[in-house]
Design an enzyme around this catalytic site. Structure first.
Site, PDB file in Angstrom:
ATOM      1  N   ARG A  48       0.812  -1.222   0.000  1.00 57.66           N
ATOM      2  CA  ARG A  48       0.000   0.000   0.000  1.00 57.66           C
ATOM      3  C   ARG A  48       0.843   1.268   0.000  1.00 57.66           C
ATOM      4  O   ARG A  48       0.322   2.360  -0.243  1.00 57.66           O
ATOM      5  CB  ARG A  48      -1.010  -0.040   1.157  1.00 57.66           C
ATOM      6  CG  ARG A  48      -2.117  -1.069   0.910  1.00 57.66           C
ATOM      7  CD  ARG A  48      -3.121  -1.101   2.037  1.00 57.66           C
ATOM      8  NE  ARG A  48      -2.556  -1.561   3.276  1.00 57.66           N
ATOM      9  CZ  ARG A  48      -2.420  -2.840   3.630  1.00 57.66           C
ATOM     10  NH1 ARG A  48      -2.834  -3.796   2.806  1.00 57.66           N
ATOM     11  NH2 ARG A  48      -1.900  -3.168   4.784  1.00 57.66           N
ATOM     12  N   GLU A  98       4.112  -9.592  15.615  1.00 54.87           N
ATOM     13  CA  GLU A  98       3.490 -10.040  16.860  1.00 54.87           C
ATOM     14  C   GLU A  98       3.707 -11.551  17.034  1.00 54.87           C
ATOM     15  O   GLU A  98       4.070 -12.025  18.096  1.00 54.87           O
ATOM     16  CB  GLU A  98       2.005  -9.710  16.801  1.00 54.87           C
ATOM     17  CG  GLU A  98       1.332  -9.756  18.156  1.00 54.87           C
ATOM     18  CD  GLU A  98      -0.144  -9.403  18.027  1.00 54.87           C
ATOM     19  OE1 GLU A  98      -0.560  -8.919  16.953  1.00 54.87           O
ATOM     20  OE2 GLU A  98      -0.862  -9.626  19.003  1.00 54.87           O
TER      21      GLU A  98
HETATM   22  P1  AMP Z   1       3.718  -1.709  11.703  1.00 50.49           P
HETATM   23  O1  AMP Z   1       4.974  -2.433  11.323  1.00 50.49           O
HETATM   24  O2  AMP Z   1       3.061  -2.313  12.913  1.00 50.49           O
HETATM   25  O3  AMP Z   1       3.942  -0.226  11.857  1.00 50.49           O
HETATM   26  O4  AMP Z   1       2.663  -1.926  10.545  1.00 50.49           O
HETATM   27  C1  AMP Z   1       2.734  -1.168   9.383  1.00 50.49           C
HETATM   28  C2  AMP Z   1       2.370  -1.959   8.171  1.00 50.49           C
HETATM   29  O5  AMP Z   1       1.256  -2.808   8.384  1.00 50.49           O
HETATM   30  C3  AMP Z   1       1.982  -1.013   7.053  1.00 50.49           C
HETATM   31  O6  AMP Z   1       2.591  -1.470   5.858  1.00 50.49           O
HETATM   32  C4  AMP Z   1       0.470  -1.078   6.995  1.00 50.49           C
HETATM   33  O7  AMP Z   1       0.039  -1.211   5.651  1.00 50.49           O
HETATM   34  C5  AMP Z   1       0.078  -2.302   7.797  1.00 50.49           C
HETATM   35  N1  AMP Z   1      -0.855  -2.016   8.896  1.00 50.49           N
HETATM   36  C6  AMP Z   1      -0.599  -2.161  10.216  1.00 50.49           C
HETATM   37  N2  AMP Z   1      -1.666  -1.893  10.957  1.00 50.49           N
HETATM   38  C7  AMP Z   1      -2.636  -1.545  10.100  1.00 50.49           C
HETATM   39  C8  AMP Z   1      -3.999  -1.136  10.256  1.00 50.49           C
HETATM   40  N3  AMP Z   1      -4.595  -1.041  11.456  1.00 50.49           N
HETATM   41  N4  AMP Z   1      -4.704  -0.826   9.155  1.00 50.49           N
HETATM   42  C9  AMP Z   1      -4.135  -0.916   7.928  1.00 50.49           C
HETATM   43  N5  AMP Z   1      -2.866  -1.301   7.704  1.00 50.49           N
HETATM   44  C10 AMP Z   1      -2.113  -1.614   8.785  1.00 50.49           C
END
Ligand code: AMP
Length: 190
Positions: free
Chosen positions: A78, A115
């Protein structure tokens, strides 16, 4: 006289509408996707509306201001939607960071903790030149694990991360703690 008034309204209304439009109205919450307990921020309504897409693009660009950018790094998948467009507007190159095994040439990779389990991201080893000023872009900053891994990839290639740039930041997950000493900016925060 009436024709003049109509032309005036025609010119004025779209701009006024764009200023008043709230991008958050185009983000759809999906409960328990892709896993139970996750509230997924679905940006497809925003992508599907020409005015919202244009406003989001200009607000992402406004976060960057007049900083010089050589490369925009977009994160699969995305981060590709706006990554390519903002690269073109910034007169910068676009570099995809992809999941393991998707890039065809020689890669540098980084494995990071999820996680449950781990994930691996890759970048082409010649995609960034030493000293390049790099903008990291993704749709959502959640826990920051993904962005931190991408920062490592960029820095291992010799790039300087000028900004970590997101359409959405989930403040309650404090992803910033994983991106210390970096400039972080987002259009919409929750
Ligand atoms: P993080 O590594 O936890 O910061 O997660 C970021 C990645 O996961 C990004 O590439 C987002 O596209 C996806 N992502 C994580 N949480 C969400 C969420 N609540 N809604 C949409 N995409 C998410």
């Amino acid at each position: 006289m009436f024709r003049g008034a109509n032309i005036f309204l025609f010119i004025l209304l779209p701009n006024t509408f764009l200023q008043k439009m709230r991008l958050s109205d185009y983000i759809r919450d999906i409960e328990n996707f892709p896993k139970p307990g996750i509230l997924f921020k679905d940006i497809t309504p925003l992508l599907g509306d020409a005015s919202a897409f244009a406003k989001a693009t200009s607000e992402i660009l406004a976060l960057i201001g007049d900083q010089k950018i050589d490369k925009v790094v977009g994160v699969e998948s995305r981060g590709f939607f706006f990554g390519g467009i903002i690269a073109e507007k910034l007169d910068a190159g676009f570099v995809p960071v992809r999941k393991s095994g998707k890039l065809p040439y020689k890669t540098v990779h980084e494995t990071y903790a999820l996680e449950y389990g781990t994930d691996t991201l890759e970048i082409h080893e010649d995609a960034i030149s030493p000293g390049d000023k790099v903008l990291l872009h993704d749709d959502v900053l959640a826990t920051g694990g993904t962005a931190a891994a991408v920062v490592k990839l960029i820095e291992r290639c010799g790039g300087e991360v000028v900004q970590c740039n997101f359409l959405i930041e989930l403040l309650f997950l404090n992803g910033r703690k994983n991106l210390k000493n970096h400039n972080i900016a987002a259009v919409i925060t929750y």
